[in-house]
Scaffold this motif. Structure first.
Motif, PDB file in Angstrom:
ATOM      1  N   SER A 164       0.686  -1.283   0.040  1.00 54.85           N
ATOM      2  CA  SER A 164      -0.026  -0.085  -0.057  1.00 54.85           C
ATOM      3  C   SER A 164       0.751   1.263  -0.059  1.00 54.85           C
ATOM      4  CB  SER A 164      -0.848   0.204   1.233  1.00 54.85           C
ATOM      5  OG  SER A 164      -1.855  -1.077   1.356  1.00 54.85           O
ATOM      6  N   SER A 165       0.187   2.302  -0.686  1.00 54.54           N
ATOM      7  CA  SER A 165       1.116   3.402  -0.585  1.00 54.54           C
ATOM      8  C   SER A 165       0.779   4.369   0.560  1.00 54.54           C
ATOM      9  CB  SER A 165       0.787   4.379  -1.988  1.00 54.54           C
ATOM     10  OG  SER A 165       1.697   5.428  -1.855  1.00 54.54           O
ATOM     11  N   TYR A 166       1.596   5.531   0.842  1.00 54.70           N
ATOM     12  CA  TYR A 166       1.444   6.207   2.248  1.00 54.70           C
ATOM     13  C   TYR A 166      -0.111   6.698   2.261  1.00 54.70           C
ATOM     14  CZ  TYR A 166       1.949  10.259  -0.273  1.00 54.70           C
ATOM     15  OH  TYR A 166       1.846  11.436  -1.250  1.00 54.70           O
ATOM     16  N   GLU A 167      -0.554   7.268   1.036  1.00 59.56           N
ATOM     17  CA  GLU A 167      -1.942   8.017   0.790  1.00 59.56           C
ATOM     18  C   GLU A 167      -2.975   6.866   1.214  1.00 59.56           C
ATOM     19  OE1 GLU A 167      -1.484   6.185  -3.184  1.00 59.56           O
ATOM     20  OE2 GLU A 167      -0.237   7.566  -1.876  1.00 59.56           O
ATOM     21  N   ARG A 168      -2.789   5.727   1.008  1.00 59.42           N
ATOM     22  CA  ARG A 168      -3.876   4.689   1.538  1.00 59.42           C
ATOM     23  C   ARG A 168      -3.878   4.538   2.723  1.00 59.42           C
ATOM     24  NH1 ARG A 168      -4.037  -0.532  -2.399  1.00 59.42           N
ATOM     25  NH2 ARG A 168      -5.961  -0.664  -1.369  1.00 59.42           N
ATOM     26  N   LEU A 169      -2.686   4.731   3.527  1.00 58.03           N
ATOM     27  CA  LEU A 169      -2.640   4.503   5.025  1.00 58.03           C
ATOM     28  C   LEU A 169      -2.743   5.778   5.864  1.00 58.03           C
ATOM     29  CD1 LEU A 169       0.327   2.350   5.126  1.00 58.03           C
ATOM     30  CD2 LEU A 169      -1.938   1.629   5.111  1.00 58.03           C
ATOM     31  N   ASP A 212      10.653  15.076  -5.190  1.00 62.84           N
ATOM     32  CA  ASP A 212      10.841  13.924  -4.398  1.00 62.84           C
ATOM     33  C   ASP A 212       9.708  12.868  -4.541  1.00 62.84           C
ATOM     34  OD1 ASP A 212      10.792  12.627  -1.763  1.00 62.84           O
ATOM     35  OD2 ASP A 212       9.330  14.353  -0.864  1.00 62.84           O
ATOM     36  N   GLY A 213      10.283  11.600  -4.958  1.00 66.65           N
ATOM     37  CA  GLY A 213       9.448  10.616  -5.184  1.00 66.65           C
ATOM     38  C   GLY A 213       9.944   9.678  -6.150  1.00 66.65           C
ATOM     39  N   PRO A 214       9.484   8.718  -6.980  1.00 65.41           N
ATOM     40  CA  PRO A 214       7.898   8.778  -7.050  1.00 65.41           C
ATOM     41  C   PRO A 214       7.340   7.957  -5.863  1.00 65.41           C
ATOM     42  CG  PRO A 214       8.998   7.269  -8.422  1.00 65.41           C
ATOM     43  CD  PRO A 214      10.076   7.798  -7.930  1.00 65.41           C
ATOM     44  N   TYR A 215       6.071   8.091  -5.617  1.00 65.97           N
ATOM     45  CA  TYR A 215       5.353   7.371  -4.692  1.00 65.97           C
ATOM     46  C   TYR A 215       4.070   6.973  -5.259  1.00 65.97           C
ATOM     47  CZ  TYR A 215       8.090  10.168  -1.673  1.00 65.97           C
ATOM     48  OH  TYR A 215       9.213  10.644  -0.509  1.00 65.97           O
ATOM     49  N   GLY A 216       3.524   5.940  -4.675  1.00 65.92           N
ATOM     50  CA  GLY A 216       2.055   5.210  -4.929  1.00 65.92           C
ATOM     51  C   GLY A 216       2.304   3.916  -5.506  1.00 65.92           C
ATOM     52  N   ARG A 217       1.380   2.935  -4.907  1.00 64.24           N
ATOM     53  CA  ARG A 217       1.437   1.708  -5.289  1.00 64.24           C
ATOM     54  C   ARG A 217       0.103   1.271  -5.503  1.00 64.24           C
ATOM     55  NH1 ARG A 217       5.179   1.655  -0.487  1.00 64.24           N
ATOM     56  NH2 ARG A 217       7.150   0.927  -1.163  1.00 64.24           N
ATOM     57  N   MET A 218       0.104   0.296  -6.309  1.00 65.16           N
ATOM     58  CA  MET A 218      -1.247  -0.233  -6.630  1.00 65.16           C
ATOM     59  C   MET A 218      -1.123  -1.640  -7.673  1.00 65.16           C
ATOM     60  SD  MET A 218      -2.564   1.970 -10.001  1.00 65.16           S
ATOM     61  CE  MET A 218      -4.117   1.164 -10.009  1.00 65.16           C
ATOM     62  N   ARG A 219      -1.771  -2.471  -7.316  1.00 65.46           N
ATOM     63  CA  ARG A 219      -2.021  -3.764  -8.016  1.00 65.46           C
ATOM     64  C   ARG A 219      -1.669  -3.704  -9.477  1.00 65.46           C
ATOM     65  NH1 ARG A 219      -6.590  -7.912  -6.780  1.00 65.46           N
ATOM     66  NH2 ARG A 219      -5.367  -9.416  -7.743  1.00 65.46           N
TER      67      ARG A 219
END
Length: 723
Positions: A171-176, A405-412
């Motif tokens: 999960s990415s930080y924004e999902r938490l 600063d990044g990249p960020y974000g995770r998804m299936r």
């Protein structure tokens, strides 16, 4: 606050550890779920590489059972109870203007976790105590203090962008981040019990004021509670969204101050719960600083040809103005790679000092450049646009140093799904189109891919917004055509792309049109006899002679002489808000269906909106309409709308708003395996998509013996951060 045991009751310090037993068990379950997803991905990719049929369909008793459990959890977790509607009156509109998220409660999955966490901490606080006994009030207060302190590491664990839990759970930080806010609010509740029961005990002897005056330890505790209350109140969505830069700075300072006061307040044996959050914060900042330095300086990226980055800093950005107050930021030869759908924080201190803004990356690593499309608002994005507009020739190639600063974000990964539905509103295409292009590029390069169908729905207000991504969409469609023409086995990807234009006098007609009166069919459904208007689009759709009318966002109708005049809204809900169209029910022989708010002054009513931006947009549209008294009298152009926008004819351009549920339903009926629905746009669009997914899963009885396959729902990062 000392962790004594109370008779036969466990020690307070042990009860704090019990909280982490439950929290750790939940995180372990999330890690196992992520492991299951990774295994499922590998199995599907292996099947796709072997050209097996329906690789996204679960096989075997174990996989089918897991799919059924997943479908049940998703269906319950995605659902959100409706709360307020703008149609309930002016009072509801005023409330929603301040709290726009109050149209629905949070999803049931979030509510369940919130309730579970609150129930757990309250059970630990009051376990074994008789709250009616005044002799146990101080013992309850001490226990509440320990439980409050035990939650502090969780608050910081869910706040960092370099998130350890996110890495382990996929999960990415924004999902938490919502867990970070929820844990802080729960901590405020237990802190109130900690302070309240002490005050209640001291009030028996009228000793509250005396205790505060005599004991610095008590004053520190009261100060910590006040700072925590300030942190929670100022993090509420309307407050933090008012001036986010100010919120971020004060939130950081207040958080550091809170840790210092708590460290001074708690006993030495409990300070581990303070030092652990400090370690998490330092780790997050150190990792981010290292990546920022690595991404920013050319010395780390000089391999072979050093002329590629001759300057000290690795990232030099070009700013180009786009229609409709947007800016394209382009960084050539970026020093890092990324995945589609990810975002990065961009800082340009020469234009916007000491600010960093998150933007979705609109390009792919194979493009050789890092691009962002930014809609100009107040603040930093407005300065970016003004700078781009000031760069007249020959200064158009002038660059500015930026820090990434990044990249960020995770998804299936979406390539593991049989059918992918991408729904975007306005700049939400910056999230959807890279995902589409990545899928078609994988197919063109003969990489293993499960996806057979891609459905893109993009809702814009006007022509200018289409031009933001028209080239990217056209490139993706051409790649598909080329790949499918070379695929002799018939295993190509099918793509349907539609652009719904809600307000543009150049793409809509200037007066109301009438449609025949609905008549009852033999099955009892209302059917329109005749042809419905549509845009001149490509594709092989046939003229529809009978169209069933669904009770979904229906338009107001006025009966006049056996004809129904179709309007679009009451003038208070925004441009074309109530006009939904069924794309498959539109024929090729007429102009686009009109929007009343885009009509001429003589044909349309006065438009009003709750948003100042919408008022400005509507005023411009009305001004254009007044200058064009009769659009229908203009001779037809020999250039189609698609050609004028440099789009293939297969891209449908429709006037109105999409019926999201119907679109998703049609795609799910064609799916041979699990599907994915990804959305990025306004809150109303996001909620409509989520509700459609839940309703369709329930109606189709997904993985419950009907043969209907599962649906995975994804929300873009910025909508999560706004929640």
């Amino acid at each position: 606050m000392v962790g004594h045991s109370h008779g036969d009751l466990p020690a307070d310090s042990y009860m704090a550890k019990v909280y982490w037993m439950f929290a750790g068990a939940f995180m372990a379950a999330a890690v196992l779920t992520h492991g299951k997803d990774l295994l499922e991905y590998r199995l599907r990719m292996r099947k796709a590489a072997r050209s097996e049929l329906d690789p996204a369909r679960p096989e075997g008793m174990i996989l089918c059972a897991l799919a059924t459990m997943t479908a049940i959890v998703r269906e319950a977790g995605y659902y959100a109870f409706p709360l307020l509607s703008r149609n309930e009156g002016k009072w509801a509109q005023k409330v929603l203007r301040i709290f726009p998220r109050w149209t629905h409660l949070p999803p049931m999955g979030h509510l369940f976790l919130m309730a579970a966490n609150l129930s757990l901490v309250l059970s630990l606080v009051f376990y074994g105590f008789d709250v009616k006994s005044q002799w146990q009030w101080e013992a309850v207060a001490v226990r509440a203090g320990w439980i409050t302190l035990a939650q502090l590491p969780l608050v910081f664990l869910m706040s960092g962008k370099s998130n350890i839990v996110g890495f382990l759970t996929g999960s990415s930080y924004e999902r938490l981040n919502w867990i970070h806010r929820t844990a802080a609010r729960t901590m405020l509740v237990t802190a109130a019990f900690h302070m309240g029961y002490f005050f209640r005990s001291w009030a028996r002897y009228d000793y509250v004021a005396g205790k505060l005056a005599a004991d610095i330890h008590t004053r520190r505790g009261l100060g910590a509670f006040c700072v925590l209350l300030w942190l929670v109140v100022t993090s509420v969505s309307p407050v933090r969204g008012w001036r986010y830069e100010v919120f971020f700075i004060q939130h950081m300072i207040s958080g550091i101050g809170f840790l210092v006061i708590v460290w001074m307040h708690v006993p030495e044996e409990a300070q581990i719960y303070v030092w652990f959050p400090v370690g998490l914060w330092v780790f997050d900042r150190a990792v981010r600083a290292l990546f920022l330095v690595y991404n920013s300086f050319s010395i780390f990226h000089r391999k072979g040809d050093q002329s590629a980055n001759p300057t000290l800093f690795a990232c030099r950005a070009l700013f180009h103005p786009l229609p409709d107050k947007a800016t394209r930021i382009t960084i050539r030869n970026p020093p890092f790679t990324w995945k589609p759908g990810q975002h990065a924080f961009v800082s340009c201190h020469s234009l916007v000092p000491f600010q960093s803004h998150p933007f979705t990356i609109t390009s792919l690593p194979t493009d050789g450049s890092l691009e962002f499309v930014v809609r100009a608002q107040s603040g930093g994005t407005g300065r970016f646009h003004l700078h781009a507009c000031d760069l007249l020739p020959p200064r158009t190639d002038e660059t500015q140093t930026v820090f990434i600063d990044g990249p960020y974000g995770r998804m299936r990964p979406l390539e593991q799904f049989d059918t992918v539905v991408l729904i975007a509103g306005s700049t939400g295409a910056s999230f959807a189109l890279p995902l589409l292009r990545d899928l078609v590029c994988r197919k063109a390069s003969s990489e293993p891919i499960v996806t057979r169908r891609i459905r893109l729905v993009w809702v814009v207000k006007g022509r200018g917004q289409i031009q933001w991504f028209s080239k990217a969409l056209a490139d993706g469609m051409r790649i598909v055509e080329s790949s499918n023409s070379e695929d002799t086995a018939g295993n190509g990807i099918s793509i349907d792309a539609s652009i719904f234009v809600t307000c543009d006098p150049e793409l809509t007609t200037a007066s109301y049109e009438t449609v025949p009166t609905p008549q009852k069919s033999s099955e009892g459904a209302e059917v329109i006899k005749g042809r419905l208007p549509r845009t001149s689009v490509g594709g092989d759709e046939k003229d529809v002679l009978g169209v069933a009318i669904e009770d979904v966002d229906s338009k107001p109708e006025v009966q006049k002489e056996d004809k129904v005049v179709t309007g679009c809204g009451d003038g208070t809900s925004g441009c074309c808000c109530n006009q939904t169209v069924d794309e498959d029910a539109i024929t090729d022989e007429s102009t686009p269906k009109p929007c009343c708010c885009c009509a001429t002054a003589s044909d349309s009513s006065t438009i009003s909106s709750t948003s100042s931006d919408e008022k400005s947009t509507n005023a411009k549209i009305q001004s254009v309409s007044e200058k064009t008294p009769n659009v229908k009298s203009k001779p037809p152009s020999s250039i189609s709308t698609q050609e004028s926008l440099n789009l293939p004819q297969k891209v449908n351009i429709v006037t109105g708003r999409p019926q999201i549920k119907r679109i998703i339903d049609k795609e799910l009926q064609k799916a041979f395996g699990e599907s994915a629905v990804a959305v990025c746009g306004p809150r109303g669009m996001v909620q409509a998509t989520r509700s459609a997914v839940v309703e369709l899963c329930d109606e189709r009885a997904v993985h419950k013996g009907t043969g209907a396959q599962g649906v995975s729902y994804y929300l873009c990062p910025f909508m999560r951060m706004m929640c």
